[in-house]
Design an enzyme around this catalytic site. Structure first.
Site, PDB file in Angstrom:
ATOM      1  N   ASP A 238      84.701  15.199 -32.600  1.00  0.00           N
ATOM      2  CA  ASP A 238      84.392  14.956 -34.018  1.00  0.00           C
ATOM      3  C   ASP A 238      84.401  16.272 -34.781  1.00  0.00           C
ATOM      4  OD1 ASP A 238      83.899  13.427 -36.221  1.00  0.00           O
ATOM      5  OD2 ASP A 238      81.747  13.299 -35.929  1.00  0.00           O
TER       6      ASP A 238
ATOM      7  N   LYS B  34      67.590  16.082 -39.032  1.00  0.00           N
ATOM      8  CA  LYS B  34      68.589  15.020 -39.134  1.00  0.00           C
ATOM      9  C   LYS B  34      67.971  13.718 -38.642  1.00  0.00           C
ATOM     10  CE  LYS B  34      72.429  15.212 -36.630  1.00  0.00           C
ATOM     11  NZ  LYS B  34      73.808  15.546 -36.254  1.00  0.00           N
TER      12      LYS B  34
ATOM     13  N   GLY C 206      75.442  12.390 -43.490  1.00  0.00           N
ATOM     14  CA  GLY C 206      76.603  12.274 -42.624  1.00  0.00           C
ATOM     15  C   GLY C 206      76.636  10.915 -41.971  1.00  0.00           C
ATOM     16  N   GLY C 207      77.500  10.745 -40.943  1.00  0.00           N
ATOM     17  CA  GLY C 207      77.580   9.478 -40.258  1.00  0.00           C
ATOM     18  C   GLY C 207      76.303   9.129 -39.515  1.00  0.00           C
TER      19      GLY C 207
ATOM     20  N   GLY D 240      73.163  10.110 -40.460  1.00  0.00           N
ATOM     21  CA  GLY D 240      72.127   9.825 -41.434  1.00  0.00           C
ATOM     22  C   GLY D 240      71.862  11.022 -42.313  1.00  0.00           C
ATOM     23  N   PRO D 241      70.759  10.993 -43.114  1.00  0.00           N
ATOM     24  CA  PRO D 241      70.446  12.107 -44.018  1.00  0.00           C
ATOM     25  C   PRO D 241      69.908  13.325 -43.272  1.00  0.00           C
ATOM     26  CG  PRO D 241      68.740  10.437 -44.136  1.00  0.00           C
ATOM     27  CD  PRO D 241      69.814   9.864 -43.261  1.00  0.00           C
ATOM     28  N   VAL D 242      70.115  14.504 -43.870  1.00  0.00           N
ATOM     29  CA  VAL D 242      69.622  15.769 -43.311  1.00  0.00           C
ATOM     30  C   VAL D 242      68.721  16.421 -44.354  1.00  0.00           C
ATOM     31  CG1 VAL D 242      70.250  18.002 -42.338  1.00  0.00           C
ATOM     32  CG2 VAL D 242      71.741  16.025 -41.976  1.00  0.00           C
TER      33      VAL D 242
ATOM     34  N   GLY E 133      72.022  16.767 -47.398  1.00  0.00           N
ATOM     35  CA  GLY E 133      73.265  16.006 -47.398  1.00  0.00           C
ATOM     36  C   GLY E 133      73.143  14.802 -46.499  1.00  0.00           C
TER      37      GLY E 133
END
Length: 698
Positions: free
Chosen positions: A658, A561, A542-543, A545-547, A540
């Site tokens: 967050d 990550k 996120g803010g 970057g990619p994981v 996936g």
């Protein structure tokens, strides 16, 4: 949808009616059915099985010497009457009766046995029975089937299960009809039904008085701020059955829709605690809601005062200035400048002009936002997006406006634009076709305004110089911080780990005689573990970057990550997460296995969570059913335990800043673990508040 307060009949009307109303409930129990040879006399009632609705005779204030037979909800009052049989033929005395005639039909008789009303159904036999349902439907059953029902012949109330609709074969409309006055059940001057455009209309005689706008599958787009319709107990469905189209309410006996004698449609909700009906919503509730209040090619602004509530659309002027000045807007407006495509003869020339040919600037479209879309739209179902809808309209000179509405599609208008409202909130985007000169005139006006407010040249030079110097200073500071971070991380390398030749360990900060080791893992090991960041291993984004999913040489599964170059996060968040998580140890916090800073990459390596994040379950209709109550409770408890540790029990008091479903990871046993500490903030032990200069979090 605007929610108005409850509406009631004027007090003077209630007082005048009270003197003439009589109670229809006898001391004995009401009957629940009526068969051939039985009759219901004035003073008797027929009750639904649960006693929610009653059928009986009543008198009204304007006909205190005559009687009607009708259905009312619970205790009798004029406001509770939902259906009347003999609206056109009141019985002139108080000696009427309701009975099943010899042919099996239902009839209303006077004391002299004269028929004042009949069901007039075609019946297979005379073996009929009469029943009243708990939804208020009076049903005549014959030979095991319902051959007639009051729901097919509505009065002024739309009850749950009752249908109002448009018959496409005969153009007949099954509608609600208002009472003549609050004390006179005879048919009034207002009707509510469905138009051929599938909108619900309120008519005054033959003239439209109010309309809902089109139905998008959830709400009416012409009712501002209308939320999901089921929240109001109303559901609109389209049923094509024998070429009939019906609109109907949901089966909720506490809701009904009533058409008042004053010409308003009301949404009434029954409250058991007060045993009364509350008027939840009513329309039209203001002048702008009345159909085409300002005439064609004009808009009515909701909430504006009477002299200014009507205005011509951009590019249009009043048809009659004199009428417009005195507040007579019925004549509407006319176009100020003819369209470019209309100046050419023939469809081919018109299309060329519309597309930019013909030597003159082509027509353009003006955007209006937050409006009630005009009536008389044509829907083009083949067009699936806004751009194609605009292209379709621009190529057709007869298309004067367009809009694209989700769940409805491309809507275009070729005839007069009628009934446009400008809402204070809600509404849709609307694109109006105008001659290009209309925009040139507006641009010229804007240019003159700008010339009057010219900014001196030296001010611009100062501002530009300041911006350039600030950017340079910030870049230098960022570069120094980044280089210092690399030096700190390199100085922290201690030893190689057993998993691979390029895996090393670094010591976290030592406090209280304790240390936390976070491995510094080489970039080549991460590349091998993720198969060079293969898309097939992408879990996936996120803010940060990619994981990616990966596997270390020893067989341990990991989640990698990688900081994205387009991410709004950077070295500060990366450093924050490494330092903080090294000091945090709890079963409900995700475990950081290592990090990497080679090749200008910032990478975090976590333990792998096979069930991904919580949002994958609660926001996925196909998966949220997998979370039973025990699992949900354990997840809630685990998140709370993790937060309690961060806020109170850890050596550092930390606020996450967050916390959201996508940052709650789930292991193979569905245990929750809080992740992503890039935006976390440390509190002092004696602080109960802190401040920040950066906007962060979800």
């Amino acid at each position: 949808m605007n929610i108005h307060g409850g509406f009631c009949f004027p007090c003077w009307a209630l007082i005048s009616l009270a003197a003439s109303l009589v109670s229809l409930h006898p001391s004995s129990l009401a009957a629940t059915s009526l068969s051939l040879g039985q009759s219901l006399r004035d003073g008797d009632t027929l009750a639904s099985p649960a006693g929610i609705f009653y059928l009986g005779f009543f008198t009204a204030g304007d006909h205190n010497q005559s009687s009607f037979i009708g259905i009312w909800h619970r205790n009798f009052s004029i406001g509770n009457v939902v259906w009347v049989a003999n609206r056109d033929s009141p019985i002139p005395d108080r000696d009427g009766s309701l009975a099943i005639a010899g042919d099996g039909n239902l009839v209303v008789l006077s004391g002299r046995r004269r028929i004042f009303w009949s069901s007039n159904a075609t019946l297979p036999s005379s073996n009929s029975t009469l029943e009243l349902s708990d939804f208020g439907n009076l049903m005549l059953n014959n030979s095991g089937a319902t051959v007639w029902q009051s729901f097919d012949h509505p009065s002024d109330n739309l009850l749950p299960g009752m249908k109002i609709g448009f018959d496409l074969r005969t153009n007949a409309n099954q509608m609600l009809t208002s009472w003549r006055t609050p004390g006179d059940p005879s048919p009034g001057n207002f009707t509510l039904g469905v138009s051929q455009s599938t909108q619900i209309f309120l008519w005054e005689g033959n003239r439209p008085r109010w309309r809902t706008g089109q139905w998008n599958g959830q709400v009416f787009i012409g009712i501002p701020d209308m939320v999901f319709a089921a929240a109001y107990g109303f559901k609109l469905s389209i049923i094509i059955d024998g070429n009939k189209m019906y609109y109907y309410t949901s089966l909720n006996s506490s809701h009904r829709w009533a058409l008042s004698s004053a010409g308003t449609v009301q949404h009434l909700v029954f409250f058991e605690s007060t045993r009364s009906w509350l008027n939840l919503w009513e329309a039209p509730s203001n002048e702008c809601e009345k159909y085409n209040r300002c005439g064609n090619y004009a808009s009515c602004t909701e909430g504006a005062a009477a002299p200014t509530m009507c205005s011509c659309l951009k590019g249009f002027v009043p048809r009659s200035d004199e009428e417009w000045r005195v507040g007579n807007w019925t004549g509407g407006c006319v176009r100020r400048t003819n369209l470019q495509c209309e100046r050419k003869d023939g469809s081919a020339a018109a299309a060329a002009a519309a597309a930019g040919g013909g030597g003159r600037e082509p027509d353009r479209f003006h955007l209006m936002t937050g409006v009630k879309l005009p009536d008389l739209a044509e829907t083009v179902t083949q067009v699936v997006n806004l751009g194609d809808c605009g292209d379709l309209c621009s190529r057709n000179c007869s298309c004067g406006a367009y809009s694209f509405v989700d769940a409805i599609g491309c809507m275009i208008w070729g005839s007069d634009l009628a009934d446009i409202n400008v809402f204070s909130s809600g509404g849709n985007d609307f694109y109006l076709r105008l001659a290009a000169s209309e925009f040139s005139q507006e641009d010229a006006k804007d240019g003159k305004k700008k010339k009057k407010k010219t900014v001196p040249a030296y001010v611009i030079v100062i501002i530009v110089a300041f911006v350039v110097i600030s950017v340079c200073l910030i870049s230098i500071l960022f570069y120094k911080c980044k280089r210092r971070m690399k030096e700190l991380l390199k100085g922290a390398k201690k030893k190689r780990v057993e998993e691979g030749p390029d895996v090393m360990e670094t010591q976290g900060e030592v406090k209280d005689g304790k240390s936390h080791e976070i491995p510094l893992i080489g970039f080549s090991t991460i590349v091998a573990a993720t198969e060079d960041f293969c898309e097939a291993n992408l879990l996936g984004k996120g803010g940060f970057g990619p994981v990616y999913k990966g596997k270390l040489p020893g067989g341990q599964e990991i989640a990698v990550k990688r900081l994205s170059r387009s991410s709004g996060q950077g070295m500060e968040e990366f450093k924050n997460e490494v330092i903080l998580i090294a000091k945090l140890q709890h079963r409900n916090l995700v475990r950081l296995l290592g990090f990497c800073t080679e090749n200008e990459d910032q990478i975090l390596i976590y333990e792998y969570m096979p069930n991904k994040s919580l949002d994958c379950f609660i926001f996925d209709p196909s998966k949220k059913g997998l979370l039973d109550w025990n699992t949900r409770y354990n997840i809630i408890e685990g998140i709370a335990r993790g937060l309690l540790y961060l806020h109170r029990d850890s050596r550092l008091r930390i606020i996450h800043r967050d916390l959201k479903a996508s940052n709650i990871l789930l292991d193979e046993e569905m245990n929750p673990k809080i992740s992503d500490f890039g935006l976390a903030r440390i509190f002092g032990n004696d602080n109960n508040e802190t401040s920040t200069k950066t906007v962060v979090g979800t």
